[in-house]
Design a protein around this motif. Structure first.
Motif, PDB file in Angstrom:
ATOM      1  N   LEU A   1     -59.390  27.605  39.263  1.00 47.22           N
ATOM      2  CA  LEU A   1     -59.463  29.213  40.098  1.00 47.22           C
ATOM      3  C   LEU A   1     -60.573  29.170  40.326  1.00 47.22           C
ATOM      4  O   LEU A   1     -61.003  29.998  41.523  1.00 47.22           O
ATOM      5  CB  LEU A   1     -58.892  30.000  38.996  1.00 47.22           C
ATOM      6  N   LYS A   2     -61.697  28.829  39.630  1.00 44.91           N
ATOM      7  CA  LYS A   2     -63.212  29.018  40.049  1.00 44.91           C
ATOM      8  C   LYS A   2     -63.525  28.204  41.401  1.00 44.91           C
ATOM      9  O   LYS A   2     -64.237  28.856  42.352  1.00 44.91           O
ATOM     10  CB  LYS A   2     -64.210  28.227  39.050  1.00 44.91           C
ATOM     11  N   LEU A   3     -63.089  27.114  41.653  1.00 47.46           N
ATOM     12  CA  LEU A   3     -63.022  26.451  43.009  1.00 47.46           C
ATOM     13  C   LEU A   3     -62.253  27.163  44.143  1.00 47.46           C
ATOM     14  O   LEU A   3     -62.911  27.209  44.993  1.00 47.46           O
ATOM     15  CB  LEU A   3     -62.572  24.805  42.842  1.00 47.46           C
ATOM     16  N   LYS A   4     -61.147  27.534  43.739  1.00 51.01           N
ATOM     17  CA  LYS A   4     -60.356  28.368  44.679  1.00 51.01           C
ATOM     18  C   LYS A   4     -61.201  29.556  45.154  1.00 51.01           C
ATOM     19  O   LYS A   4     -61.034  29.941  46.518  1.00 51.01           O
ATOM     20  CB  LYS A   4     -58.931  28.747  44.188  1.00 51.01           C
ATOM     21  N   ILE A   5     -61.732  30.571  44.391  1.00 56.32           N
ATOM     22  CA  ILE A   5     -62.362  31.563  44.853  1.00 56.32           C
ATOM     23  C   ILE A   5     -63.835  31.148  45.573  1.00 56.32           C
ATOM     24  O   ILE A   5     -64.063  31.656  46.559  1.00 56.32           O
ATOM     25  CB  ILE A   5     -62.718  32.427  43.474  1.00 56.32           C
ATOM     26  N   THR A   6     -64.643  30.153  45.061  1.00 58.05           N
ATOM     27  CA  THR A   6     -65.469  29.539  46.001  1.00 58.05           C
ATOM     28  C   THR A   6     -65.246  29.149  47.371  1.00 58.05           C
ATOM     29  O   THR A   6     -65.818  29.429  48.170  1.00 58.05           O
ATOM     30  CB  THR A   6     -66.271  28.302  45.100  1.00 58.05           C
ATOM     31  N   LEU A   7     -64.248  28.317  47.415  1.00 58.89           N
ATOM     32  CA  LEU A   7     -63.855  28.118  48.664  1.00 58.89           C
ATOM     33  C   LEU A   7     -63.216  29.228  49.617  1.00 58.89           C
ATOM     34  O   LEU A   7     -63.371  29.276  50.692  1.00 58.89           O
ATOM     35  CB  LEU A   7     -62.674  27.045  48.720  1.00 58.89           C
ATOM     36  N   GLY A   8     -62.422  30.241  48.926  1.00 57.81           N
ATOM     37  CA  GLY A   8     -61.949  31.287  49.480  1.00 57.81           C
ATOM     38  C   GLY A   8     -62.937  32.135  50.049  1.00 57.81           C
ATOM     39  O   GLY A   8     -62.809  32.531  51.156  1.00 57.81           O
ATOM     40  N   VAL A   9     -64.032  32.337  49.291  1.00 58.36           N
ATOM     41  CA  VAL A   9     -65.266  33.226  49.676  1.00 58.36           C
ATOM     42  C   VAL A   9     -66.027  32.608  50.885  1.00 58.36           C
ATOM     43  O   VAL A   9     -66.523  33.027  51.682  1.00 58.36           O
ATOM     44  CB  VAL A   9     -66.135  33.520  48.620  1.00 58.36           C
ATOM     45  N   THR A  10     -66.086  31.238  50.749  1.00 63.41           N
ATOM     46  CA  THR A  10     -66.912  30.398  51.630  1.00 63.41           C
ATOM     47  C   THR A  10     -66.201  30.378  53.001  1.00 63.41           C
ATOM     48  O   THR A  10     -66.581  30.622  54.324  1.00 63.41           O
ATOM     49  CB  THR A  10     -67.099  28.956  51.491  1.00 63.41           C
ATOM     50  N   VAL A  11     -64.809  30.235  53.146  1.00 59.32           N
ATOM     51  CA  VAL A  11     -64.122  30.275  54.449  1.00 59.32           C
ATOM     52  C   VAL A  11     -64.191  31.618  54.822  1.00 59.32           C
ATOM     53  O   VAL A  11     -64.059  31.825  56.236  1.00 59.32           O
ATOM     54  CB  VAL A  11     -62.670  30.023  53.950  1.00 59.32           C
TER      55      VAL A  11
ATOM     56  N   SER B   1     -75.839  29.530  60.364  1.00 57.97           N
ATOM     57  CA  SER B   1     -74.457  29.606  59.857  1.00 57.97           C
ATOM     58  C   SER B   1     -74.307  28.503  58.892  1.00 57.97           C
ATOM     59  O   SER B   1     -74.050  28.710  57.832  1.00 57.97           O
ATOM     60  CB  SER B   1     -73.321  29.344  60.924  1.00 57.97           C
ATOM     61  N   THR B   2     -74.931  27.237  59.277  1.00 63.39           N
ATOM     62  CA  THR B   2     -75.107  26.076  58.402  1.00 63.39           C
ATOM     63  C   THR B   2     -75.677  26.568  56.940  1.00 63.39           C
ATOM     64  O   THR B   2     -75.136  26.174  55.883  1.00 63.39           O
ATOM     65  CB  THR B   2     -75.663  25.064  58.936  1.00 63.39           C
ATOM     66  N   GLY B   3     -77.002  27.125  57.079  1.00 64.06           N
ATOM     67  CA  GLY B   3     -77.582  27.483  55.924  1.00 64.06           C
ATOM     68  C   GLY B   3     -77.065  28.393  54.993  1.00 64.06           C
ATOM     69  O   GLY B   3     -76.893  28.320  53.825  1.00 64.06           O
ATOM     70  N   THR B   4     -76.359  29.454  55.905  1.00 63.69           N
ATOM     71  CA  THR B   4     -75.813  30.512  54.880  1.00 63.69           C
ATOM     72  C   THR B   4     -74.380  29.867  54.165  1.00 63.69           C
ATOM     73  O   THR B   4     -74.094  30.227  52.937  1.00 63.69           O
ATOM     74  CB  THR B   4     -75.146  31.540  55.909  1.00 63.69           C
ATOM     75  N   LEU B   5     -73.787  28.984  54.826  1.00 58.91           N
ATOM     76  CA  LEU B   5     -72.575  28.508  54.148  1.00 58.91           C
ATOM     77  C   LEU B   5     -73.037  27.673  52.932  1.00 58.91           C
ATOM     78  O   LEU B   5     -72.221  27.795  51.988  1.00 58.91           O
ATOM     79  CB  LEU B   5     -71.817  27.616  55.255  1.00 58.91           C
ATOM     80  N   ILE B   6     -73.991  26.658  53.143  1.00 60.54           N
ATOM     81  CA  ILE B   6     -74.687  26.127  52.003  1.00 60.54           C
ATOM     82  C   ILE B   6     -75.165  26.819  50.904  1.00 60.54           C
ATOM     83  O   ILE B   6     -74.709  26.727  49.685  1.00 60.54           O
ATOM     84  CB  ILE B   6     -75.796  24.927  52.457  1.00 60.54           C
ATOM     85  N   LEU B   7     -75.727  28.152  51.353  1.00 58.72           N
ATOM     86  CA  LEU B   7     -76.149  29.102  50.353  1.00 58.72           C
ATOM     87  C   LEU B   7     -75.084  29.757  49.479  1.00 58.72           C
ATOM     88  O   LEU B   7     -74.972  29.903  48.542  1.00 58.72           O
ATOM     89  CB  LEU B   7     -77.091  30.045  50.740  1.00 58.72           C
ATOM     90  N   ALA B   8     -73.681  29.906  50.266  1.00 60.84           N
ATOM     91  CA  ALA B   8     -72.636  30.626  50.067  1.00 60.84           C
ATOM     92  C   ALA B   8     -72.123  29.449  48.940  1.00 60.84           C
ATOM     93  O   ALA B   8     -71.436  30.124  47.787  1.00 60.84           O
ATOM     94  CB  ALA B   8     -71.789  31.011  50.756  1.00 60.84           C
ATOM     95  N   LEU B   9     -71.845  28.289  49.137  1.00 63.46           N
ATOM     96  CA  LEU B   9     -71.145  27.493  48.484  1.00 63.46           C
ATOM     97  C   LEU B   9     -71.964  27.092  47.060  1.00 63.46           C
ATOM     98  O   LEU B   9     -71.101  27.274  45.873  1.00 63.46           O
ATOM     99  CB  LEU B   9     -71.182  25.792  49.203  1.00 63.46           C
ATOM    100  N   VAL B  10     -73.191  26.991  47.256  1.00 60.48           N
ATOM    101  CA  VAL B  10     -74.119  26.898  46.020  1.00 60.48           C
ATOM    102  C   VAL B  10     -74.028  28.074  45.202  1.00 60.48           C
ATOM    103  O   VAL B  10     -73.688  28.153  43.805  1.00 60.48           O
ATOM    104  CB  VAL B  10     -75.433  26.381  46.340  1.00 60.48           C
TER     105      VAL B  10
END
Length: 455
Positions: free
Chosen positions: A3-13, A160-169
């Motif tokens: 569920l943790k990974l799903k939420i992280t990916l969902g927020v990133t997408v 966008s790339t930097g934001t997505l990397i920061l969002a993932l981490v």
């Protein structure tokens, strides 16, 4: 996938979609505003040229010095005849000449996008004596704008790339913090499952109103209820086993005695048979009461049928008066002839029998059953005796299964400690309340409050 990974990916997408829409809008508005500004400048220049009365001054085109002062780099001027032919033209960028010649009769702005840049064309009709005789076209190459646009795209992509990397981490570490209580909850539940023991979740001393704390508090309350129910179940099984073992032991003892000695001793045989019959009856009553207590399938009334309480109460009292040989009186709050209520009439009769039977057991004087109806449509049943009473510290426990107070209840009086537990269950199913008021040596009052309808 956790569920943790799903939420992280969902927020990133979701963030990717928001960034894409936002940056597309920014890019579109940048191009639109810039090209509109350039078009407005070209319109002003075209109006300035039209003020020079071009139809009557062809020398302007032959002597380019007068026109070239208005011509800037990467620009083009055209004078187009009605048959879509170029009469005069000057230019500083040959790329503008590749676009087709178009004769128009109104102000027109055309924006062309190519691989080598963005081009803006402004066309205005030229009038002489009220009639259109030509079209003036001014074109400009916006190569610098194209460079700016490419730079903007690069900046947006990099952002966008930097934001997505920061969002993932950041999302991964944030969900770790967010799900830490859930991992602790799951670990506690697994420990409960494996050990079979009840445990609370340790909550912080300073409680917060977030969902995790609410979940933890709810879990702890559920554990308390389960533990209480488990303990009551264990106590119930122990008490039931004890209550069942006593008559069975007596029956077994007398049956053994009957087999060995009572065949030749009439007095002993009668004693054994009387004991067996008595204990069998006691065992039957106990079994029926246990079955009544297990009837907890529905929370509301099993039968929500309208019936008249008064004849039911009078018939019940009359039966008990005959079987007990005691004085039992029914009192009403008025001269009413009927009192209609909805519920299970069989259960209400059972409730009256339990309360009156208890009053008869512990009192040798008259027992009174009073029935009244309140203004807010509640039926009040009150059974009053003048018996031995109940100690104050015993009253809170009287509705517990198999509970007997030493002073008021014992096996010799025929009870097994289930009557009031059954009465409480009946009252609760009818969404009512029951209360005992008593003092030692002064008698006991059982007060039941029932709604006219138990829906």
């Amino acid at each position: 996938m956790s569920l943790k990974l799903k939420i992280t990916l969902g927020v990133t997408v979701g963030l990717m979609l928001i960034l894409f829409i936002s940056f597309t809008f920014v890019y579109y508005m940048f191009i639109r505003v810039t090209t509109k500004g350039e078009a407005d400048l070209l319109k002003e220049k075209a109006r300035t040229l039209l003020l020079k009365d071009l139809p009557n001054h062809p020398e302007y085109w032959r002597d380019n010095s007068q026109m070239e002062e208005l011509l800037i780099p990467q620009e083009m001027l055209r004078y187009i005849s009605p048959d879509a032919k170029v009469i005069y033209q000057i230019y500083s960028d040959e790329n503008l000449l590749r676009y087709p010649v178009i004769y128009v009769n109104k102000d027109t702005v055309i924006v062309e996008t190519a691989s080598d840049g963005i081009f803006v064309f402004v066309k205005m009709p030229v009038f002489k004596e009220g009639h259109q005789i030509a079209t003036l076209e001014i074109g400009r190459s916006l190569r610098r704008l194209d460079q700016y646009a490419n730079m903007l795209i690069s900046v947006l992509l990099l952002t966008s790339t930097g934001t997505l990397i920061l969002a993932l981490v950041g999302g991964y570490f944030y969900t770790n913090v967010l799900f830490r209580p859930l991992h602790y909850f799951a670990s506690t539940m697994q420990n409960i499952e494996q050990s079979g023991s009840f445990r609370h979740i340790n909550l912080p001393m300073k409680a917060t109103n977030d969902e995790m704390m609410m979940l933890g508090a709810t879990f702890n309350r559920m554990i308390d209820r389960l533990q209480d129910m488990f303990q009551k179940q264990e106590q119930f099984l122990a008490d039931a086993s004890h209550e069942l073992r006593t008559p069975l032991t007596i029956i077994e003892s007398y049956a053994s005695l009957l087999r060995r000695w009572a065949f030749h001793d009439e007095k002993l045989r009668e004693e054994a048979l009387e004991a067996i019959i008595s204990e069998s009856a006691q065992l039957k009553v106990l079994t029926q009461n246990l079955l009544s207590l297990t009837d907890v399938v529905r929370e509301n009334c099993e039968q929500n049928v309208s019936f008249d309480l008064l004849p039911l109460a009078r018939q019940t009292v009359a039966s008990l008066r005959i079987t007990s040989g005691r004085d039992i009186e029914v009192q009403l709050d008025s001269d009413r002839q009927e009192l209609l209520m909805a519920g299970d009439s069989y259960k209400i009769k059972q409730l009256l029998i339990i309360l009156i039977d208890n009053a008869l057991k512990y009192s040798q004087q008259k027992v009174v059953l009073s029935i009244s109806l309140t203004e807010d449509k509640w039926v009040i049943l009150k059974v009053v005796d003048q018996g031995i009473g109940i100690a104050e510290n015993d009253i809170p426990h009287l509705f517990d299964r198999f509970y007997r107070s030493d002073k008021a209840r014992n096996r010799k009086q025929g009870g097994v400690g289930l009557g009031l537990a059954i009465a409480l269950h009946i009252v609760q199913k009818h969404r009512g309340t029951i209360e005992l008021q008593s003092r030692l040596g002064e008698g006991t009052s059982a007060i039941v409050k029932l709604p006219v309808t138990c829906q």
